[in-house]
Design a protein around this motif. Structure first.
Motif, PDB file in Angstrom:
ATOM      1  N   THR A   1      35.532  45.689  51.360  1.00 37.50           N
ATOM      2  CA  THR A   1      36.733  46.308  50.790  1.00 37.50           C
ATOM      3  C   THR A   1      36.630  46.242  49.275  1.00 37.50           C
ATOM      4  O   THR A   1      36.382  45.164  48.706  1.00 37.50           O
ATOM      5  CB  THR A   1      38.001  45.582  51.255  1.00 37.50           C
ATOM      6  OG1 THR A   1      38.063  45.631  52.685  1.00 37.50           O
ATOM      7  CG2 THR A   1      39.238  46.247  50.681  1.00 37.50           C
ATOM      8  N   ILE A   2      36.813  47.379  48.618  1.00 33.96           N
ATOM      9  CA  ILE A   2      36.714  47.476  47.166  1.00 33.96           C
ATOM     10  C   ILE A   2      38.108  47.759  46.604  1.00 33.96           C
ATOM     11  O   ILE A   2      38.768  48.725  47.019  1.00 33.96           O
ATOM     12  CB  ILE A   2      35.738  48.588  46.739  1.00 33.96           C
ATOM     13  CG1 ILE A   2      34.344  48.319  47.326  1.00 33.96           C
ATOM     14  CG2 ILE A   2      35.670  48.707  45.219  1.00 33.96           C
ATOM     15  CD1 ILE A   2      33.373  49.473  47.158  1.00 33.96           C
ATOM     16  N   VAL A   3      38.550  46.929  45.690  1.00 29.70           N
ATOM     17  CA  VAL A   3      39.843  47.106  45.024  1.00 29.70           C
ATOM     18  C   VAL A   3      39.561  47.340  43.537  1.00 29.70           C
ATOM     19  O   VAL A   3      38.877  46.534  42.895  1.00 29.70           O
ATOM     20  CB  VAL A   3      40.752  45.878  45.216  1.00 29.70           C
ATOM     21  CG1 VAL A   3      42.066  46.066  44.461  1.00 29.70           C
ATOM     22  CG2 VAL A   3      41.015  45.639  46.698  1.00 29.70           C
TER      23      VAL A   3
ATOM     24  N   PRO B   1      33.292  36.475  51.782  1.00 27.46           N
ATOM     25  CA  PRO B   1      32.929  36.419  50.364  1.00 27.46           C
ATOM     26  C   PRO B   1      33.851  37.265  49.498  1.00 27.46           C
ATOM     27  O   PRO B   1      34.298  38.343  49.892  1.00 27.46           O
ATOM     28  CB  PRO B   1      31.498  36.961  50.345  1.00 27.46           C
ATOM     29  CG  PRO B   1      31.392  37.797  51.576  1.00 27.46           C
ATOM     30  CD  PRO B   1      32.260  37.137  52.598  1.00 27.46           C
ATOM     31  N   VAL B   2      34.125  36.740  48.309  1.00 28.89           N
ATOM     32  CA  VAL B   2      34.917  37.440  47.300  1.00 28.89           C
ATOM     33  C   VAL B   2      34.070  37.537  46.035  1.00 28.89           C
ATOM     34  O   VAL B   2      33.628  36.518  45.490  1.00 28.89           O
ATOM     35  CB  VAL B   2      36.239  36.708  47.015  1.00 28.89           C
ATOM     36  CG1 VAL B   2      37.003  37.413  45.892  1.00 28.89           C
ATOM     37  CG2 VAL B   2      37.088  36.624  48.273  1.00 28.89           C
ATOM     38  N   LEU B   3      33.849  38.757  45.569  1.00 30.12           N
ATOM     39  CA  LEU B   3      33.086  39.013  44.355  1.00 30.12           C
ATOM     40  C   LEU B   3      33.977  39.754  43.372  1.00 30.12           C
ATOM     41  O   LEU B   3      34.975  40.376  43.766  1.00 30.12           O
ATOM     42  CB  LEU B   3      31.834  39.846  44.659  1.00 30.12           C
ATOM     43  CG  LEU B   3      30.936  39.373  45.805  1.00 30.12           C
ATOM     44  CD1 LEU B   3      29.765  40.322  45.983  1.00 30.12           C
ATOM     45  CD2 LEU B   3      30.443  37.958  45.562  1.00 30.12           C
ATOM     46  N   ALA B   4      33.595  39.720  42.102  1.00 31.66           N
ATOM     47  CA  ALA B   4      34.419  40.372  41.083  1.00 31.66           C
ATOM     48  C   ALA B   4      33.542  41.033  40.037  1.00 31.66           C
ATOM     49  O   ALA B   4      32.436  40.564  39.737  1.00 31.66           O
ATOM     50  CB  ALA B   4      35.345  39.356  40.417  1.00 31.66           C
TER      51      ALA B   4
ATOM     52  N   SER C   1      37.610  43.806  57.679  1.00 30.51           N
ATOM     53  CA  SER C   1      36.858  43.686  56.429  1.00 30.51           C
ATOM     54  C   SER C   1      36.022  42.411  56.448  1.00 30.51           C
ATOM     55  O   SER C   1      36.463  41.371  56.936  1.00 30.51           O
ATOM     56  CB  SER C   1      37.813  43.654  55.231  1.00 30.51           C
ATOM     57  OG  SER C   1      37.100  43.438  54.034  1.00 30.51           O
ATOM     58  N   ASP C   2      34.796  42.514  55.906  1.00 30.72           N
ATOM     59  CA  ASP C   2      33.884  41.362  55.864  1.00 30.72           C
ATOM     60  C   ASP C   2      33.723  40.790  54.462  1.00 30.72           C
ATOM     61  O   ASP C   2      33.004  39.806  54.276  1.00 30.72           O
ATOM     62  CB  ASP C   2      32.513  41.764  56.406  1.00 30.72           C
ATOM     63  CG  ASP C   2      32.581  42.271  57.836  1.00 30.72           C
ATOM     64  OD1 ASP C   2      33.178  41.567  58.672  1.00 30.72           O
ATOM     65  OD2 ASP C   2      32.064  43.367  58.105  1.00 30.72           O
ATOM     66  N   GLY C   3      34.367  41.395  53.465  1.00 25.86           N
ATOM     67  CA  GLY C   3      34.247  40.890  52.113  1.00 25.86           C
ATOM     68  C   GLY C   3      35.108  41.700  51.165  1.00 25.86           C
ATOM     69  O   GLY C   3      35.578  42.803  51.503  1.00 25.86           O
ATOM     70  N   LEU C   4      35.334  41.161  49.985  1.00 24.89           N
ATOM     71  CA  LEU C   4      36.186  41.812  48.993  1.00 24.89           C
ATOM     72  C   LEU C   4      35.468  41.863  47.651  1.00 24.89           C
ATOM     73  O   LEU C   4      34.915  40.859  47.193  1.00 24.89           O
ATOM     74  CB  LEU C   4      37.506  41.039  48.833  1.00 24.89           C
ATOM     75  CG  LEU C   4      38.435  41.505  47.702  1.00 24.89           C
ATOM     76  CD1 LEU C   4      38.978  42.902  47.983  1.00 24.89           C
ATOM     77  CD2 LEU C   4      39.582  40.509  47.517  1.00 24.89           C
ATOM     78  N   LEU C   5      35.477  43.040  47.041  1.00 22.57           N
ATOM     79  CA  LEU C   5      35.008  43.210  45.674  1.00 22.57           C
ATOM     80  C   LEU C   5      36.187  43.673  44.831  1.00 22.57           C
ATOM     81  O   LEU C   5      36.766  44.739  45.074  1.00 22.57           O
ATOM     82  CB  LEU C   5      33.875  44.235  45.597  1.00 22.57           C
ATOM     83  CG  LEU C   5      33.486  44.700  44.181  1.00 22.57           C
ATOM     84  CD1 LEU C   5      33.075  43.527  43.305  1.00 22.57           C
ATOM     85  CD2 LEU C   5      32.377  45.753  44.248  1.00 22.57           C
TER      86      LEU C   5
END
Length: 924
Positions: free
Chosen positions: A318-320, A422-425, A390-394
């Motif tokens: 998921t991209i925010v 996982p959470v990435l930024a 969702s398997d992850g967040l960016l």
């Protein structure tokens, strides 16, 4: 009862020195620098300054000056008169062989050879390098290098290098085959605040290779991840064996240059022409759970990401974002590298609509719009992290007038706390976002200047997870009876053809070899003339195919030597005449050999299944779309033998034709489980018959007709042979050791019950679950030295480690009974684990309560002793509780020495195989 436990006491004298054989290099108590210098700018001076700063005793060796930097020198290492663990050698190349020999005579355990001038300068240097290796092997000295920048261990203060930049202490072990790149990385790490548990410039990998280093740092408590810059593979089997053992516990990340494909080489088979060396490296690393990246920055970024964040369960991200462009960049990178955009369910859309302005994107990437403040971001983060699809967040932030980089970072850190994905930024910009970026880094959320890099790293995380999952997913059992008569006959047939100097097997021999491995070939008849061809076609049924009989190393289609879909006898006669003309024109020096007649089958997908030999990794497998346009279709996946059904499934899934095999345009799916089994059997053929140089099954027809018999059938096959001039002992071996069938044994219990004792297999996990249900609490206590709950013993994560073993590192035998109804049961397990790099193995065994006292434990230990001899093991050790008298008697009966350790409450058992008599081999 016959139980024992692996050695766990670190003070055990026999094992302590063996476990850490490389400590002499990486944790030395004292160091000698051979080639110490006082001259500024010399490598010998820089090395001495760095070594003196380590706080260890350092001895300078230089026969030409009495003192260096105020320290007395020694003319040679043997004159020091004190124990030396590590020698650092920085002298001219020609002097190194003798110096290594002197190090061995002085009891030095390891050496780092800084000196250059070996294989990189040509044949003379390569010969000198072999002299160095011979001196090391004869004296027992382990070597890093030559042509090494050196070794640094920041947690212990060791700097045995001439690198200009220092190394910060951290948890990354960086192993580089390029000294220049290593020096640049050290410089870069200062600005990026990257810390190292070790920095190793491996040089030429003359002695200590990738496998040794992965093993060592896999056990190192200071190391959290292992990074490799690899230019050459070295010992492929050692590399893969070590990586397979370590990758599940610690990330191993590799940067290997050389992805650009060269021209396809001329080859006698489609497989040989298609498989490139870089594809094989990819397949090998994937097989062991190692992650390969494409850029130097990704190497360290992935180490950070895997250290800070959980692995994703799947490929959906998921991209925010507060800007459309960066979101699109991230989505493109995600999809290009095998990831997926997480779908937004109706419930998720409803929740987002409630917190976002009407113009938001209404899709993933979720564009929260340019005026989004921290509060809006926070609500969206909460919804995204709660979405089960969702398997992850960016999270992407660009600095706009309304943006709050610091407050938004605090909101993301709060929402990410405790997240199981996982959470990435990507906080894009300069000084205005620095405070927010610092908050994210402090919260262990990796940040990246550009969103496409973050998305690409998420896909790497998923690929790594998927590879590890495939390695330890319990496969289906493939029926493989212990009767080896057909496969042994196939081996004799292949050997006879090689001895006759032939380059390939003929059609009949090929079908016989394939049949020995359960691979069906299309019905085939030979015909020397028109009448015989018509008779064969009538017998098989029209329509038919005619193929000119040509040497197997030639492609029939390239010779125009195939006639398809012949509907009647007249067509067969015409085709026969045409093929005679082809033979006369294209093969004028060969007499007409007749034709092959086969039924025309076109109710399926044409596949290619083949094998070839890679120079580094030995036999490799290829699967993909087949037929006459195989090179143009370019749809293939490469793997290493042997396969399990799980690995076969993953190989199939990496091709485009896999989608068609699942059913397309009204056609039913093929029997995928049968295809997986066929791939497993084919991999066994490749692993067990090393005299086969290349194999092409093309086309292999996967039939979509329901009830087709057989559902998978080889329409054309070629089996090419290694020349007889290549001795059997030099035939290529698989990089991953195949199942050791030679250790399958038939025994009888004392009551006459037949038992099969065989090496354990990955497919045995369900049988081990049943086995643990048969054990009493006392049996468990005697085996593990403590109570262990059943749920713990049968946990999938634990049993996979028991079943998915590397037969080069350990050997586990199971005793199996077969009930009258065909059900199988495991009633005993015995295991020996080789100490890494040493001819010593630890033993452990356990017998089901019902079958204790039948002599089964003794027999299985006796079998393991025989196997140990065959595997080059020279000592077997074990521990047993003092109250386990039956096991002590078994040990004594088989020649073990017993020693009570009253302080630890155990009995040590040791068997030196050099001294012990050969086992009698008597039946139970």
């Amino acid at each position: 009862m016959a139980h024992s436990s692996p050695v766990t006491d670190p003070a055990h004298d026999i094992l302590r020195a063996q476990r850490r054989a490389l400590d002499a290099i990486f944790n030395p108590r004292s160091i000698a620098l051979i080639g110490a210098s006082e001259e500024p700018g010399k490598v010998g001076r820089t090395l001495l300054e760095h070594l003196l700063a380590s706080g260890r005793p350092v001895y300078a060796v230089n026969p030409y000056t009495p003192r260096v930097l105020g320290h007395a020198t020694y003319p040679r290492i043997g004159a020091i008169g004190q124990p030396v663990d590590l020698a650092v050698i920085a002298t001219p190349a020609a002097t190194v062989p003798q110096i290594v020999a002197e190090c061995g005579a002085a009891g030095v355990g390891g050496a780092v050879i800084i000196s250059a001038g070996f294989r990189e300068v040509g044949p003379a240097g390569a010969a000198l390098e072999q002299e160095v290796l011979q001196a090391a092997r004869q004296s027992g000295v382990r070597l890093i290098g030559p042509n090494s920048l050196g070794v640094i261990r920041p947690p212990t203060g060791l700097n045995a290098s001439f690198a200009r930049a220092a190394a910060r202490s951290g948890s990354v072990a960086f192993l580089s085959q390029s000294g220049a790149l290593g020096a640049a990385v050290l410089d870069w790490s200062q600005n990026e605040n990257v810390g190292f548990s070790a920095f190793v410039s491996v040089g030429s990998l003359l002695d200590i290779g990738w496998g040794d280093l992965i093993d060592y740092f896999g056990d190192d408590p200071h190391t959290g991840s292992i990074l490799l810059y690899m230019e050459s593979v070295g010992d492929a089997r050692a590399l893969l064996s070590a990586a397979r053992a370590v990758a599940l516990a610690k990330p191993i990340i590799v940067l290997k240059p050389g992805r650009t494909p060269g021209a396809l080489r001329a080859a006698a088979s489609h497989t040989g022409a298609l498989v490139g060396p870089d594809e094989v490296i990819d397949a090998a690393l994937r097989r062991t759970g190692v992650l390969r990246v494409e850029r130097i920055g990704e190497l360290f970024a992935m180490a950070e990401v895997l250290a800070k964040q959980p692995r994703p369960r799947g490929p959906r991200l998921t991209i925010v974002t507060n800007a459309g462009g960066p979101g699109v960049m991230a989505a493109d990178a995600l999809l290009q590298h095998g990831g997926e955009l997480a779908p937004l369910s109706a419930a998720t859309l409803e929740r987002l609509n409630a917190v976002l302005p009407a113009p938001w994107s209404h899709a993933n990437p979720i564009d929260v719009l340019g005026d989004a403040r921290a509060e809006r971001y926070a609500r969206v983060f909460e919804i995204a992290l709660a979405d089960p699809d969702s398997d992850g967040l960016l999270a992407i932030l660009t600095p706009q007038d309304m943006t709050e980089p610091q407050a938004t970072a605090e909101a993301l850190a709060a929402q990410a706390r405790g997240a199981k994905r996982p959470v990435l930024a990507s906080w894009m910009g300069g000084p205005s976002i620095a405070a927010g970026e610092a908050i994210l880094n402090q919260a262990n959320i990796p940040t990246f200047p550009y969103p496409d890099m973050a998305a690409r790293l998420f896909t790497y995380m998923w690929h790594s997870t998927r590879a590890l999952r495939a390695l330890y997913e319990t496969p289906m059992a493939v029926d493989d009876p212990a009767d080896r008569a057909e496969r042994d006959a196939a081996a004799r047939l292949i050997a006879a053809a090689r001895q006759a100097g032939r380059a390939a097997l003929d059609e009949a021999e090929t079908r016989q070899v394939l049949a020995a491995y359960g691979i069906a070939s299309v019905a085939t008849r030979s015909a020397a003339d028109e009448a015989a061809a018509v008779a064969a076609a009538t017998e098989l049924g029209y329509p038919v195919v005619l193929k000119l009989r040509v040497p197997a190393e030639l492609h029939k289609t390239e010779l125009d030597a195939v006639r398809l879909n012949l509907p009647d006898a007249a067509a067969v006669r015409r085709a026969m005449g045409e093929l005679r003309a082809v033979a006369a024109a294209r093969l004028p020096d060969r007499p007409f050999a007749g034709v092959l007649v086969q039924p025309m089958l076109n109710d399926g997908y044409e596949l290619l299944l083949g094998s070839t030999v890679d120079e580094q990794f030995g036999p490799v497998l290829l699967f993909g779309a087949g037929g006459t346009l195989v090179e143009l279709l370019d749809d293939r996946a490469v793997g290493l033998p042997p396969l399990t059904t799980t690995l076969a499934r993953r190989l199939i899934e990496r091709t485009r034709i896999a989608a068609a095999l699942r059913g397309v345009r009204g056609r039913p799916p093929i029997e995928l489980a049968r295809l997986e089994e066929l791939l497993v059997r084919f991999s066994q053929l490749v692993a067990e018959q090393p005299a086969l140089r290349e194999i092409d099954l093309n086309p292999l027809l996967a039939r979509w007709t329901p009830g087709a018999d057989p559902p998978l059938v080889v329409l054309d096959a070629r089996l090419l042979l290694h020349p007889p001039t290549l001795p059997d002992e030099q035939l290529p071996r698989p990089a991953i050791r195949p199942y050791p069938r030679q250790y399958i044994t038939q025994l009888q219990l004392r009551d006459g019950t037949p038992v099969t004792v065989r090496p354990i297999r990955p497919e045995d996990e369900p049988l081990l679950v049943q086995f643990h249900h048969t054990l009493s609490e006392r049996s468990v206590f005697l085996r593990y030295f403590a109570p262990m709950a059943l749920d713990t013993r049968i946990a999938h994560e634990r049993l996979t480690r028991m079943c998915f073993i590397d037969y080069d590192r350990e050997m586990a035998l199971v005793a199996e009974l077969t009930a009258p109804d065909g059900a199988r049961r495991i009633i005993a397990v015995a295991r020996m684990i080789r100490l890494r790099g040493q001819p010593v193995a630890e033993y452990a065994g356990l017998v089901s309560d019902q079958y204790q006292g039948h002599g089964l434990g003794t027999a299985m230990l006796e079998l393991l002793i025989r196997i140990a001899r065959a595997e080059g093991i020279r000592r077997i050790v074990a521990q047993v509780l003092p109250e386990n008298r039956p096991m002590q008697r078994v040990f004594q009966k088989l020649g073990f020495r017993l020693k009570h350790d009253w302080s630890e409450g155990v009995v040590h058992a040791t068997l030196d195989l050099d001294d012990a008599q050969q086992s009698s081999g008597a039946p139970l």
